[in-house]
Motif scaffolding. Structure first.
Motif, PDB file in Angstrom:
ATOM      1  N   GLU A 137      -4.980   6.814  12.988  1.00  0.00           N
ATOM      2  CA  GLU A 137      -5.487   5.334  13.472  1.00  0.00           C
ATOM      3  C   GLU A 137      -6.140   5.312  14.793  1.00  0.00           C
ATOM      4  O   GLU A 137      -7.101   4.380  14.708  1.00  0.00           O
ATOM      5  N   LYS A 138      -5.454   6.090  15.606  1.00  0.00           N
ATOM      6  CA  LYS A 138      -6.401   6.030  16.803  1.00  0.00           C
ATOM      7  C   LYS A 138      -6.347   7.664  17.548  1.00  0.00           C
ATOM      8  O   LYS A 138      -5.090   8.159  17.779  1.00  0.00           O
ATOM      9  N   GLU A 139      -7.438   8.023  17.869  1.00  0.00           N
ATOM     10  CA  GLU A 139      -7.533   9.532  18.242  1.00  0.00           C
ATOM     11  C   GLU A 139      -6.580   9.604  19.521  1.00  0.00           C
ATOM     12  O   GLU A 139      -6.528   9.073  20.509  1.00  0.00           O
ATOM     13  N   GLN A 140      -5.918  10.783  19.410  1.00  0.00           N
ATOM     14  CA  GLN A 140      -4.990  11.073  20.396  1.00  0.00           C
ATOM     15  C   GLN A 140      -3.574  10.275  20.666  1.00  0.00           C
ATOM     16  O   GLN A 140      -3.010  10.204  21.670  1.00  0.00           O
ATOM     17  N   THR A 141      -3.435   9.278  19.813  1.00  0.00           N
ATOM     18  CA  THR A 141      -2.198   8.434  20.004  1.00  0.00           C
ATOM     19  C   THR A 141      -1.342   8.701  18.634  1.00  0.00           C
ATOM     20  O   THR A 141      -1.708   8.392  17.636  1.00  0.00           O
ATOM     21  N   TRP A 142      -0.527   9.690  18.943  1.00  0.00           N
ATOM     22  CA  TRP A 142       0.258  10.368  17.890  1.00  0.00           C
ATOM     23  C   TRP A 142       1.416   9.207  17.450  1.00  0.00           C
ATOM     24  O   TRP A 142       2.089   8.922  18.316  1.00  0.00           O
ATOM     25  N   LYS A 143       1.149   9.073  16.039  1.00  0.00           N
ATOM     26  CA  LYS A 143       2.658   8.154  15.709  1.00  0.00           C
ATOM     27  C   LYS A 143       3.244   8.772  14.504  1.00  0.00           C
ATOM     28  O   LYS A 143       2.424   9.499  13.708  1.00  0.00           O
ATOM     29  N   TRP A 144       4.451   8.563  14.371  1.00  0.00           N
ATOM     30  CA  TRP A 144       5.325   9.018  13.313  1.00  0.00           C
ATOM     31  C   TRP A 144       4.992   7.954  12.159  1.00  0.00           C
ATOM     32  O   TRP A 144       4.520   6.837  12.198  1.00  0.00           O
ATOM     33  N   VAL A 145       5.263   8.579  10.665  1.00  0.00           N
ATOM     34  CA  VAL A 145       5.103   7.761   9.644  1.00  0.00           C
ATOM     35  C   VAL A 145       5.621   6.418   9.747  1.00  0.00           C
ATOM     36  O   VAL A 145       5.531   5.420   8.876  1.00  0.00           O
ATOM     37  N   ASP A 146       6.920   6.112  10.323  1.00  0.00           N
ATOM     38  CA  ASP A 146       7.551   4.829  10.396  1.00  0.00           C
ATOM     39  C   ASP A 146       6.872   3.906  11.589  1.00  0.00           C
ATOM     40  O   ASP A 146       7.227   2.929  11.797  1.00  0.00           O
ATOM     41  N   GLY A 147       5.890   4.379  12.146  1.00  0.00           N
ATOM     42  CA  GLY A 147       5.060   3.662  13.366  1.00  0.00           C
ATOM     43  C   GLY A 147       5.612   3.657  14.642  1.00  0.00           C
ATOM     44  O   GLY A 147       4.813   3.284  15.512  1.00  0.00           O
ATOM     45  N   THR A 148       6.492   4.656  14.871  1.00  0.00           N
ATOM     46  CA  THR A 148       7.208   4.795  16.214  1.00  0.00           C
ATOM     47  C   THR A 148       5.973   5.837  16.821  1.00  0.00           C
ATOM     48  O   THR A 148       5.542   6.625  16.260  1.00  0.00           O
ATOM     49  N   THR A 149       5.721   5.437  18.373  1.00  0.00           N
ATOM     50  CA  THR A 149       5.099   6.561  19.200  1.00  0.00           C
ATOM     51  C   THR A 149       5.837   7.920  19.348  1.00  0.00           C
ATOM     52  O   THR A 149       6.912   7.732  19.257  1.00  0.00           O
ATOM     53  N   LEU A 150       5.027   8.819  19.674  1.00  0.00           N
ATOM     54  CA  LEU A 150       5.744  10.212  19.802  1.00  0.00           C
ATOM     55  C   LEU A 150       6.380  10.013  21.394  1.00  0.00           C
ATOM     56  O   LEU A 150       5.677   9.612  22.170  1.00  0.00           O
ATOM     57  N   THR A 151       7.708  10.428  21.363  1.00  0.00           N
ATOM     58  CA  THR A 151       8.446  10.439  22.607  1.00  0.00           C
ATOM     59  C   THR A 151       8.609  11.960  22.894  1.00  0.00           C
ATOM     60  O   THR A 151       8.674  12.275  24.103  1.00  0.00           O
ATOM     61  N   ILE A 152       9.354  12.546  21.940  1.00  0.00           N
ATOM     62  CA  ILE A 152       9.538  14.128  22.185  1.00  0.00           C
ATOM     63  C   ILE A 152       8.682  14.870  21.522  1.00  0.00           C
ATOM     64  O   ILE A 152       8.522  14.508  20.202  1.00  0.00           O
ATOM     65  N   SER A 153       8.194  15.871  21.883  1.00  0.00           N
ATOM     66  CA  SER A 153       7.373  16.650  21.170  1.00  0.00           C
ATOM     67  C   SER A 153       7.262  18.021  21.449  1.00  0.00           C
ATOM     68  O   SER A 153       7.837  18.745  22.324  1.00  0.00           O
ATOM     69  N   PHE A 154       6.991  18.892  20.438  1.00  0.00           N
ATOM     70  CA  PHE A 154       6.995  20.280  20.500  1.00  0.00           C
ATOM     71  C   PHE A 154       5.758  21.067  20.097  1.00  0.00           C
ATOM     72  O   PHE A 154       5.612  21.934  19.193  1.00  0.00           O
TER      73      PHE A 154
END
Length: 198
Positions: A137-154
């Motif tokens: 949807e927007k480069e470097q704005t990672w979102k989960w399939v439910d529309g929530t933004t990434l908070t914890i990442s690996f």
């Protein structure tokens, strides 16, 4: 005169003492009557609600039985239960979009990783796999399939990097390491994991 006055005072004190004792006794009787009345009132209200409580308990038991039957059905179909979710690991490979479509048809979606425990659980499948994370949807704005933004990442070191043009979908690539995520083109074919919350 002083003697009469002293006798008069003594009589008054006795009368006052009797009045206080009598008042105290009446208060005790009143208190006991109130306690008995309240206990009877609570007892009668408890007995009238007992059938409702039994109905609620029966209903909860039926709901739990239904959940257990539903869970057993999913497990027979190859789903794996972990921490209040069911997971389905595909036996074939597909693109990110087609993988997501398969999950949706199963009443689930691509896996959303919310904790270190879940990340380590997903890594146990020891395969390169799609997860439900994208920045299409927007480069470097990672979102989960439910529309929530990434908070914890690996993410692995230096990831996401869009090394190849349009690396808009996330995968577990370096599954031997906890930080195992990689960004890659969505058209690549991978195994995928669906998640269904219970």
């Amino acid at each position: 005169m002083d003697c009469e006055n002293g006798a008069d005072t003594s009589t008054r004190k006795r009368k006052l003492c009797r009045l206080v004792v009598l008042s105290f006794a009446l208060l005790c009787i009143l208190q006991a009557t109130l306690n008995i009345s309240l206990r009877l009132a609570f007892y009668s209200s408890d007995t009238t609600t007992t059938p409702d409580c039994e109905a609620i308990i029966k209903n909860l038991t039926k709901q739990q039985d239904m959940k257990m039957n539903e869970l057993a059905c999913y497990i027979q179909q190859g789903w794996i239960y972990f921490n209040h979710s069911l997971y389905y690991v595909s036996s074939t490979k597909n693109t990110w979009n087609d993988s997501r479509e398969d999950c949706l048809q199963r009443g689930a979606d691509l896996v959303i990783i919310n904790s270190r425990e879940e990340q380590n659980f997903i890594r146990e499948f020891k395969t390169r796999t799609w997860i439900g994370l994208t920045d299409a949807e927007k480069e470097q704005t990672w979102k989960w399939v439910d529309g929530t933004t990434l908070t914890i990442s690996f993410w692995d070191t230096d990831e996401p990097n869009s090394l190849v043009r349009d690396e808009d979908c996330a995968e577990i690539y370096f599954y031997r390491r906890e930080n195992s995520w990689n960004d890659t083109p969505c058209g690549r074919k991978n195994v995928w994991i669906c998640e269904k919350k219970m």
